[in-house]
Enzyme design. Sequence first.
Site, short mmCIF file in Angstrom:
data_model
loop_
_atom_site.label_atom_id
_atom_site.label_comp_id
_atom_site.label_asym_id
_atom_site.label_seq_id
_atom_site.Cartn_x
_atom_site.Cartn_y
_atom_site.Cartn_z
N CYS A 158 50.62 59.77 55.43
CA CYS A 158 51.09 60.22 56.74
C CYS A 158 49.94 60.80 57.56
O CYS A 158 49.96 60.72 58.80
CB CYS A 158 52.23 61.23 56.56
N HIS B 261 53.99 67.20 54.80
CA HIS B 261 54.08 65.95 55.57
C HIS B 261 53.50 66.18 56.95
O HIS B 261 53.71 67.22 57.57
CB HIS B 261 55.54 65.52 55.65
#
Length: 993
Positions: free
Chosen positions: A98, A353
């Site tokens: 990510c 994330h």
Amino acid sequence: MAPRLQLEKAAWRWAETVRPEEVSQEHIETAYRIWLEPCIRGVCRRNCKGNPNCLVGIGEHIWLGEIDENSFHNIDDPNCERRKKNSFVGLTNLGATCYVNTFLQVWFLNLELRQALYLCPSTCKDYMMEDGIQEEKDYEPQTICEHLQYLFALLQNSNRRYIDPSGFVKALGLDTGQQQDAQEFSKLFMSLLEDTLSKQKNPDVRNIVQQQFCGEYAYVTVCNQCGRESKLLSKFYELELNIQGHKQLTDCISEFLKEEKLEGDNRYFCENCQSKQNATRKIRLLSLPCTLNLQLMRFVFDRQTGHKKKLNTYIGFSEILDMEPYVEHKGGSYVYELSAVLIHRGVSAYSGHYIAHVKDPQSGEWYKFNDEDIEKMEGKKLQLGIEEDLAFLQELVDRDNSKFEEWCIEMAEMRKQSVDKGKAKHEEVKELYQRLPAGAEPYEFVSLEWLQKWLDESTPTKPIDNHACLCSHDKLHPDKISIMKRISEYAADIFYSRYGGGPRLTVKALCKECVVERCRVLRLKSQLNEDYKTVNNLLKATVKGSDGFWVGKSSLRSWRQLALEQLDEQDGDVDQSNGKMNGNTLNKDESKEERKEEEEELNFNEDILCPHGELCISENERRLVSKEAWSKLQQYFPKAPEFPSYRECCSQCKILEREGEENEALHKMIANEQKTSLPNLFQDKNRPCLSNWPEETDVLYIVSQFFVEEWRKFVRKPTRCSPVSSVGNSALLCPHGGLMFTFASMTKEDSKLIALIWPSEWQMIQKLFVVDHVIKITRTEVGDANPSETQYISEPKLCPECREGLLCQQQRDLREYTQATIYVHKVVDNKKVMKDSAPELNVSSSETEEDKEEAKPDGEKDPDFNQSNGGTKRQKISHQNYIAYQKQVIRRSMRHRKVRGEKALLVSANQTLKELKIQIMHAFSVAPFDQNLSIDGKILSDDCATLGTLGVIPESVILLKADEPIADYAAMDDVMQVCMPEEGFKGTGLLGH
């Protein structure tokens, strides 16, 4: 409808009053439950247990209701993968990438950077033709710039909802499963991109990184004494701002530029004053880039824990930032608009994330980029910069879009085919299900399992297989009727014509033999309790004369249970699905295992059979019963062995019994003689030692320690062990007849493999045992000097080649072991446990182990110790066999015994020290960086080295000294990444590898 057990009783109730020879066709059809009433759909809501005429609740409901086309396929609508109008394209998260995806989206929306990259010429000349790209060849970018070009072109004009960046990630050599620091990735990639573009001829391309992202500041130091300024110029691509103690972004910038005093030990050496002086130092911003990258330092090093931690401090900032107050040269335009925010979700610095909020530079609207998912935060329509000329890249995008459209068409066609097939199946089921009930017309039986699979939309229909329902006469087994369904002959004809299979089970498949046998068994079952009372009464009477029969006492105690089990077995393989819907069958593997166990159990009266199939000689295990009692028992066990009272016992067993008694007496005599002849060897007293050679002799003989241990076991328990008749010294020699040990090794590591024998004992051994090879050590005096030199000569002599081969094999075994046990001892308060200081903790008693071992069965002989009086020819043994023998001999003596504070771990030679530390962490709750490991005084520090190369061998004891332990390791698995050393982007393309 009645429960299944009631149906079963009703189907066989007639058997209690009908003799087997009176069974008629009507009885047979009743047993097969043919005359049970069929169920009516709407009245019966679920399938009736055990009724073959019930065709409700077998899976037909999904076909008889309203049609849902989506139930006919499991293929998602391909248009769900299509890019929506006026939306951006996402990027696939390859595991933990990510942080890459967010920066790619940020850089893509930098129009100047994107346009400059599009101007880079392609190096794939062989991929391009005069009239365009080669259709049959897939495009494979060769450089980082080409990867970025292709990704940006796809992000701009792809028809897909998201694209796969794996080519780009692979080109950089990134680990897709490891989360990395996004800021570090940005720095390293910008440096790599700048270096790559520096080779371009076009200055707009060559200087794009500096123009967009590079600024300049100076470290300025001012002497308080003379006022001299010293400047150190430096370029920057981002400003790293401390956020601790601040609430606003402007405060963080002010701290970054604030003045620092250099005083005391930190004073500055002024070249003008030629001495250390108090001074001030600060950073002056000289020039700012077009795109200003501000890195908020949320990940900081925690000195207390030794790890990074995340600061979740709130920092406020507006969409407009005026940097003019912070730059040295006033008058320029230094007002910046917020264009992107990179956000880390999660409380830990080692997980979480990354997402990005990015403003579209053309529309001014904000979007949230979260890997594949992109959400428009508010506002106007999206403009994608269609004025840019992509040329060659546009052809690649068009080709990828064509592949995507072909895939969409293919998926849509597959969905259509599945729907058409489902509709056809729906019509088939509607047509046939109404014709399934047999009624009074001709009928057949079909497996319920097959019918359910025919109605199951998720599995293809296979040919009909009725074999599992057949009896031993190849007809329909009566007890399988609960897992069968009776259907009309019309429906059966259609099934077999469309799907095939068999065998077809018509009315002729009803098995009369099974029904008659079941009738007989049921009659016996009904009278078993009465016969049990009768037999018990008959057993109370004394048997007179020779009219009785021998029966095993064990059989008599359990004959009713045996009879019941046997009747159940004869009754057929009883269906194990009682109480289950639709009669699910017993697992085949379980039933086979149960049958195997039953076959191993003794049948009635077999407990008095000898190994030769005759009457056993032990009268304690049997008793006489009357002729009347035996007659009753025979009704239930017609195949039981029969022994009238006048039958003699087995003659062979009588002979063997006498021989056994004679052998036991002989063994006791031999053991007593050998024990008397070799008392010190048996008691392990007054044994000679090579390292301290006894003065009273110049010759010592050698036998294997294994021979001595086997002989001692026999002498201790002569009735349980066979006599040892051969010394078996061939095990100590190589295939060439040479000795496998040096004199030095026999005084140390090999001393556990041999036993030293006095000359007087050797003379007795030669009389008592067969000696295949004589091995002796002789002490001689050499030379005229006083004192003379002592030499020790072995006969036979050492075989150097085989000795070297043995040592190499031993070392190889120590380096190549798998799943071996080692011990880790935790040192407390600097107290070390030395192996040599407590030998009793390392060597277990062989004598107690021997007592636990069972003697070998008669006839089982060791290959190296022949227990017959045959020839004494030496057996040739390979190195591998010898090493196996050696392990067998030393197995007990070398076994390590755990002491308090130790834990045993299973390890392999090829695992690294780093992996061992992880095991130790779980065993002792000590983090790897707090572990100080040593073995035999040597520090183990190379985490990348294997245990084999570090000298860790099976049964090793490793000392663990822990530094300051972390208080709470309850969630050690969750902080595994925290404890592992950080490698960052080591080994990737970002560092030039």
